[in-house]
Design an enzyme around this catalytic site. Structure first.
Site, short mmCIF file in Angstrom:
data_model
loop_
_atom_site.label_atom_id
_atom_site.label_comp_id
_atom_site.label_asym_id
_atom_site.label_seq_id
_atom_site.Cartn_x
_atom_site.Cartn_y
_atom_site.Cartn_z
N SER A 149 127.17 38.84 9.58
CA SER A 149 126.53 38.58 10.87
C SER A 149 127.47 38.97 12.00
O SER A 149 128.68 39.06 11.82
CB SER A 149 126.20 37.09 10.98
OG SER A 149 125.82 36.74 12.29
N TYR A 162 127.48 27.83 10.60
CA TYR A 162 126.94 29.17 10.30
C TYR A 162 128.04 30.22 10.54
O TYR A 162 128.26 31.11 9.71
CB TYR A 162 125.73 29.43 11.19
CG TYR A 162 125.06 30.77 10.99
CD1 TYR A 162 124.11 30.96 9.99
CD2 TYR A 162 125.37 31.85 11.82
CE1 TYR A 162 123.49 32.19 9.81
CE2 TYR A 162 124.75 33.08 11.64
CZ TYR A 162 123.81 33.24 10.64
OH TYR A 162 123.20 34.46 10.47
#
Ligand code: NDP
Length: 258
Positions: A149, A162
């Protein structure tokens, strides 16, 4: 390599985790368009059956759930991978895509939710990666693509777990390369920027966030999931045979500017 086109994936078997929707589904369809045979994965049989119908003939055994298992359960993963190899043949391409995001300030973040994020985003990459790689290693080749990501590089408020999980996916990609490249495997990652999926539906529907994102992103917009496919096909194909341990960011330029 099949044919003269280095990007041709004809006949290769690809497993894409978390592919009933969103980025995983788009990547599965992109790999299928390049010729790969696809095994979808997820936990909801109906969603998988629908996705299989939408992908069509490239999907191996659509509808009966060959890839129906929870990637956070190492026993289910081992049984699932064994069954896929027995019924569909050797997995030559693995995309570790399944992931979740939970939003809450870190000082209030529940321990069990932290564990859920880590299990889904990080442990699963190890579980599925190891189960597949130990079968690829004796065969001397294989492609593993981990979905990292933008947050592998930069934090944002309320998603620290996350961010931690995706930073770890980046380094696990390099660790897999360190151990498995010598056996003929290529292990790389894709770092998506902001893409319109269920995972960030609330953000997408928030006009303030939308305005911030369009201003912050040099490309001036959200990514479309199909825009990740070219990078995935490249990393799954023999065109990338000497690319190893890398993260390719597909983010409309976000990471390139302050
Ligand atoms: P979605 O929520 O749209 O899809 C997630 C998929 O993962 C679903 O198919 C879901 O299926 C599956 N999944 C979740 N948990 C499990 C599990 N335990 N076992 C098996 N499958 C599971 O998310 P996105 O498509 O947006 O995200 C896909 C990946 O891309 C994630 O790793 C995410 O972190 C990453 N990413 C996304 C970005 C974005 O902007 N959207 C940006 C950067 C990275 P089911 O629930 O049926 O099991």
């Amino acid at each position: 390599m099949s044919g003269t086109n280095a990007f041709n994936l004809a006949g290769r078997l690809a497993l894409v985790t978390g592919s009933s929707q969103g980025i995983g589904f788009a990547l599965a369809r992109g790999l299928a368009d390049a010729g790969a045979r696809i095994v979808l994965n997820g936990r909801r049989p109906d969603a998988l059956a629908d996705a299989a119908v939408r992908i069509g003939a490239a999907c191996v055994a659509p509808g009966y759930g060959l890839g129906l298992f929870d990637v956070t359960d190492p026993d289910a993963v081992e049984a699932g991978i064994a069954r896929i190899e027995q019924e569909a043949g050797p997995i030559e391409i693995l995309v570790n895509n399944a992931g979740i995001q939970r939003r809450q300030p870190l000082d209030e973040f529940p321990v069990e939710t932290w564990r859920e994020v880590m299990r889904t985003n990080l442990d699963s990459v190890f579980f599925v990666g190891q189960a597949v790689a130990k079968r690829m290693i004796p065969r001397g080749h294989g492609k593993i693509i981990n979905i990292a990501s933008l947050q592998s590089e930069a934090a944002r408020s309320t998603i620290a777990p996350y961010t931690a999980s995706k930073g770890a996916v980046k380094m696990l990609t390099k660790g897999m390369c360190a151990d498995w490249a010598r056996h003929g495997l290529q292990i790389n990652a894709i770092g998506p920027g902001y893409f319109e999926t269920e995972l960030n539906r609330k953000l997408r529907d928030d006009p303030e966030f939308h305005a911030w994102l369009c201003k912050r992103t040099p490309a001036g917009r959200w990514g479309k999931v199909e825009e990740l496919c070219g990078t995935a096909v490249f990393l799954a194909s023999s065109a990338s045979d000497f690319v190893n341990g890398q993260v390719i960011y597909v983010d409309g330029g976000v990471l390139s500017v302050l």
